[in-house]
Write a protein that holds these residues in place. Structure first.
Motif, PDB file in Angstrom:
ATOM      1  N   PRO A 191      -5.503  20.415   3.481  1.00 53.98           N
ATOM      2  CA  PRO A 191      -4.630  19.583   4.345  1.00 53.98           C
ATOM      3  C   PRO A 191      -3.415  19.112   3.570  1.00 53.98           C
ATOM      4  O   PRO A 191      -3.448  18.964   2.345  1.00 53.98           O
ATOM      5  CB  PRO A 191      -5.544  18.402   4.714  1.00 53.98           C
ATOM      6  N   PRO A 192      -2.365  18.889   4.196  1.00 53.78           N
ATOM      7  CA  PRO A 192      -1.145  18.439   3.502  1.00 53.78           C
ATOM      8  C   PRO A 192      -1.339  17.048   2.870  1.00 53.78           C
ATOM      9  O   PRO A 192      -2.007  16.196   3.444  1.00 53.78           O
ATOM     10  CB  PRO A 192      -0.098  18.404   4.620  1.00 53.78           C
ATOM     11  N   ARG A 193      -0.780  16.867   1.507  1.00 51.43           N
ATOM     12  CA  ARG A 193      -0.895  15.583   0.804  1.00 51.43           C
ATOM     13  C   ARG A 193       0.072  14.580   1.385  1.00 51.43           C
ATOM     14  O   ARG A 193       1.221  14.892   1.688  1.00 51.43           O
ATOM     15  CB  ARG A 193      -0.610  15.759  -0.681  1.00 51.43           C
ATOM     16  N   ILE A 194      -0.465  13.415   1.514  1.00 53.30           N
ATOM     17  CA  ILE A 194       0.384  12.344   2.039  1.00 53.30           C
ATOM     18  C   ILE A 194       0.970  11.592   0.854  1.00 53.30           C
ATOM     19  O   ILE A 194       0.250  11.048   0.008  1.00 53.30           O
ATOM     20  CB  ILE A 194      -0.426  11.387   2.928  1.00 53.30           C
ATOM     21  N   ARG A 195       2.226  11.650   0.628  1.00 51.27           N
ATOM     22  CA  ARG A 195       2.898  10.970  -0.491  1.00 51.27           C
ATOM     23  C   ARG A 195       2.908   9.461  -0.259  1.00 51.27           C
ATOM     24  O   ARG A 195       3.362   9.003   0.766  1.00 51.27           O
ATOM     25  CB  ARG A 195       4.329  11.469  -0.649  1.00 51.27           C
ATOM     26  N   PRO A 223      -6.683  26.577   4.618  1.00 58.98           N
ATOM     27  CA  PRO A 223      -5.748  25.925   3.682  1.00 58.98           C
ATOM     28  C   PRO A 223      -6.023  24.429   3.587  1.00 58.98           C
ATOM     29  O   PRO A 223      -6.512  23.832   4.541  1.00 58.98           O
ATOM     30  CB  PRO A 223      -4.379  26.213   4.306  1.00 58.98           C
TER      31      PRO A 223
END
Length: 452
Positions: free
Chosen positions: A41-45, A39
């Motif tokens: 990587p998580p988006r950094i806002r 998956p």
């Protein structure tokens, strides 16, 4: 048995990674299947800055406004190009110094347009608000707002005309201009005789009479320069002013285009021979000072009356022109016919009979008198004394009166007429040149030149 050592199989350690531990496949088919992708990587806002947000909002607003403007302009173009309410062609006069809003209201009142606000808006958008011209304009039936604006911007005003015939005096021309109600303003002063070129002049409503006079004077100067430049070197006329003076006499003596050069040739021959011109129109001008014509025959006293213009009395040319000659008369004097004629008299057809000798001239005069008698017998005696072609244009061919019972004279031109006149031509016993009571060099006996 006890000497063999068993080999112990210890698990192999694999380096640690971020991936999940691989699980051994349960079956051969499962072994050949591709492994699933890990998956993302998580988006950094990240926090958006204030300036960027403002610019983005403004851009969005601008795009919305531009779209609305384009839509509005398309609607406006459709409206301003649509046919207007005018049912038939109409003339509208726009006064000077009239604002756009006043023009719009005026056109609405005249039925040319029905949306004055749209007229003003479209004129403003096209930067034509300050370019609308004054004048007299014709609007076609169904004129659109766009076409109405174009008409006013291009300034295609209606042109009127005033025609000034050849042979009028300056005073008569001034009166003719004042009779024209479309012209405006006053004439500063009556122009000098011979300084106006007869022609048809175009003008817009509101143009001043002085502007027409200025245009006539400019046209005369230009024509005089051109014609004088191509004159014959054999003519006895020495200056442009002398050419205008003689052309004015030719203009008054004949109205026929085919005779002008020949009449001019007669006067040239007489000047060369130092003979008196003896032109009746010069007598008339000296009597009325350019105010018009006598409207009758010249009397005995008038023929013998000494004036600075009476060419029965003075030698050479009068001091000024006696009318405003046209271009054709100026051309005739600049290049006259090469002829030996020194006399001419009316021939009854509207023209003249020319002669080189006095005997020939006497026969021509006799024929003219027979024509007069025939007219009188037919009850047309009034036509004999009629000034040709009309009182406004002045006499053509002269108006001197020659009695039928007197000997034929040697006058160069003129009409015969009433019995109460007499023949005072050069060479006769009544020749005014033989009258020694005239002293042309003394102002006391020669009337002063009367100004028009």
């Amino acid at each position: 048995m006890f000497g063999r050592k068993k080999k112990l199989l210890l698990p192999v350690e694999t380096p640690e990674t971020d991936q999940q531990p691989r699980v051994a496949p349960r079956s051969p088919s499962e072994a050949i299947k591709p492994m699933a992708a890990p998956p993302p990587p998580p988006r950094i806002r990240r926090r958006r800055g204030g300036l960027l947000a403002t610019m983005s909002g403004l851009l969005t607003l601008f795009i919305a406004i531009a779209g609305a403007a384009i839509f509005g302009i398309s609607i406006l173009e459709k409206e301003v190009t649509a046919p207007g309410p005018l049912q038939a062609d109409k003339i509208v006069v726009i006064p000077r110094n009239t604002g756009t809003n006043e023009i719009a209201s005026m056109l609405k009142q005249e039925g040319v347009i029905n949306q004055p606000f749209l007229f003003e808006a479209y004129a403003l958008l096209n930067r034509q608000r300050g370019q609308l011209k004054a004048g007299e304009f014709q609007f076609k039936a169904g004129t659109s707002i766009e076409a109405a604006i174009d008409t006013l911007v291009e300034g295609k005003a209606i042109l009127h005309s005033v025609t000034v015939p050849e042979g009028l005096t300056s005073d008569q021309i001034v009166r003719r201009l004042y009779d024209n109600e479309i012209l405006a303003g006053d004439i500063l002063e009556t122009p000098r005789e011979g300084t106006l070129l007869p022609d048809t002049y175009k003008f817009e409503r509101g143009m001043t009479r002085q502007q027409i006079v200025n245009a006539m004077q400019a046209a005369q100067k230009q024509a005089l320069t051109q014609i004088w430049g191509r004159r014959s070197t054999e003519i006895p006329v020495k200056t442009p002013q002398e050419m205008v003076i003689l052309a004015s006499i030719v203009e008054k003596e004949t109205g026929r285009a085919d005779e002008r050069t020949r009449v001019a040739g007669v006067f040239m021959n007489r000047l060369t021979k130092r003979m008196k011109l003896q032109s009746d129109p010069t007598i008339v001008y000296g009597l009325v000072a350019g105010k018009g014509t006598l409207g009758r025959g010249i009397t005995r006293a008038e023929i013998t009356q000494a004036t600075p213009y009476n060419t029965y009395v003075i030698e050479g040319l009068p001091p000024t022109p006696i009318a405003n000659p046209g271009r054709a008369a100026l051309e005739a004097v600049a290049n006259p016919s090469r002829t030996k004629d020194i006399y001419f008299v009316a021939d009854g057809s509207g023209g003249h009979a020319f002669a080189e000798t006095l005997d020939q001239h006497n026969r021509n005069v006799a024929r003219w008198r027979q024509i007069e008698k025939a007219k009188a017998a037919a009850g047309n005696a009034d036509e004999v004394d009629k000034v040709e072609p009309d009182d406004d244009m002045g006499s053509v061919g002269g108006t001197s009166t020659v009695a039928q019972d007197q000997p034929a004279g040697a006058r160069p031109g003129g009409r015969t007429g009433r019995a109460r006149g007499f023949d005072a031509s050069e060479g006769t016993e009544r020749d005014p040149l033989k009258n020694k009571t005239f002293d042309l060099n003394t102002p006391k006996t020669v009337p002063a030149l009367r100004q028009p």
